[in-house]
Design a protein around this motif. Sequence first.
Motif, PDB file in Angstrom:
ATOM      1  N   GLN A 125       0.842  -1.191   0.000  1.00 12.49           N
ATOM      2  CA  GLN A 125       0.000   0.000   0.000  1.00 12.49           C
ATOM      3  C   GLN A 125       0.882   1.248   0.000  1.00 12.49           C
ATOM      4  O   GLN A 125       1.633   1.491   0.944  1.00 12.49           O
ATOM      5  N   ARG A 186      -6.519   8.591   7.902  1.00 12.35           N
ATOM      6  CA  ARG A 186      -6.792   7.176   7.691  1.00 12.35           C
ATOM      7  C   ARG A 186      -5.856   6.585   6.639  1.00 12.35           C
ATOM      8  O   ARG A 186      -5.329   5.475   6.802  1.00 12.35           O
ATOM      9  N   GLU A 190      -3.051   3.433   7.057  1.00 14.56           N
ATOM     10  CA  GLU A 190      -3.172   2.200   6.287  1.00 14.56           C
ATOM     11  C   GLU A 190      -1.988   1.947   5.355  1.00 14.56           C
ATOM     12  O   GLU A 190      -1.818   0.841   4.846  1.00 14.56           O
ATOM     13  N   THR A 214       5.858   1.435   9.000  1.00 15.68           N
ATOM     14  CA  THR A 214       5.766   2.360   7.873  1.00 15.68           C
ATOM     15  C   THR A 214       7.147   2.814   7.405  1.00 15.68           C
ATOM     16  O   THR A 214       8.056   3.035   8.203  1.00 15.68           O
TER      17      THR A 214
END
Length: 321
Positions: A125, A186, A190, A214
């Motif tokens: 992602q 958000r 994610e 991350t």
Amino acid sequence: MRVLDADQIRQLVSMPRLIASLRQAFAGGIVAPVRQIAAIPGGQGDRLLLSMPAFSQDGRGIVKLATVTPDNDRLGLPTIQAALVVFSPIGAPVALLDGSMVTRLRTGAASALAASYLARADSSQLLVIGTGALAPYMALGHCSARPIRRVSVSGRDEARAQATAAEIRTLVGESIEVAVVTALERAVAEADIISCATSSAQPVLAGRWLGAGTFLDLVGSFSPSRREVDDEAVLRSRVFVDTLAGALGEAGDLLDPLRRGIIERGRIEGELADLIAGRVSGRNTQEEIILFKSVGTAIEDLAAALLILELEEAGGGPPPH
């Protein structure tokens, strides 16, 4: 003198090939003096001219001249424009390249190179924050380095965000989902990889939004007075840079907290050359948050320029993606 425009350069260069060239370039042998920065009068904001030379050990060299004109943003024009001259070992100018396209490609490749050491191997992602000319190439770079399945795009202007998303689809292909997001907090939570390519003077991303594992890629700011993330994002992260000389001279995201004593110099664990040489460790766990700050270096421009000319002399390059 050969002259290559943006479309010719884009058709010649594949991102994986460029990433490999940058890896070799950062391994050593290139001389890149600190770039000179001069103020340009007129207009609005901090208008700058950047002069960036670099030389290989065999005497080949480049000089990139780049203008930074923040007021172009309201005109719908790129804020960074550039021309790049290539010199032969005897000092003769042999090529003139579209420096803006070189900059976009090599910046995306440098962040992808960093991601190969610092992002989780299963990162799928990607969030791109920013809708300038550089943003699509940050997506192209990261999609070339990690198995990205979805790219989210965040920007202040809906129309520009949609246009950026459309360009990303063209660059990365239809197998990767690309969508515009409006709920930034958000989207940050994610994302596996977040690439900030904004011209913002104030942080657009809060550290409290970051999820475990991350990889945070900051490429938009190259001024001591500008920041894309807040103190908490820096404090929660292991920190790496493209070059220490550049970061300690221009990276506001690090210089500001250093100046105020929020972090110490030792928080910067290393630069790209250290990662490539194995002098420092990259990602150690799936959970750690890692920040990579890039202000750009002529090492990347030289590597990209020499690859472009090599491919052009060979009569063409690999397909775009």
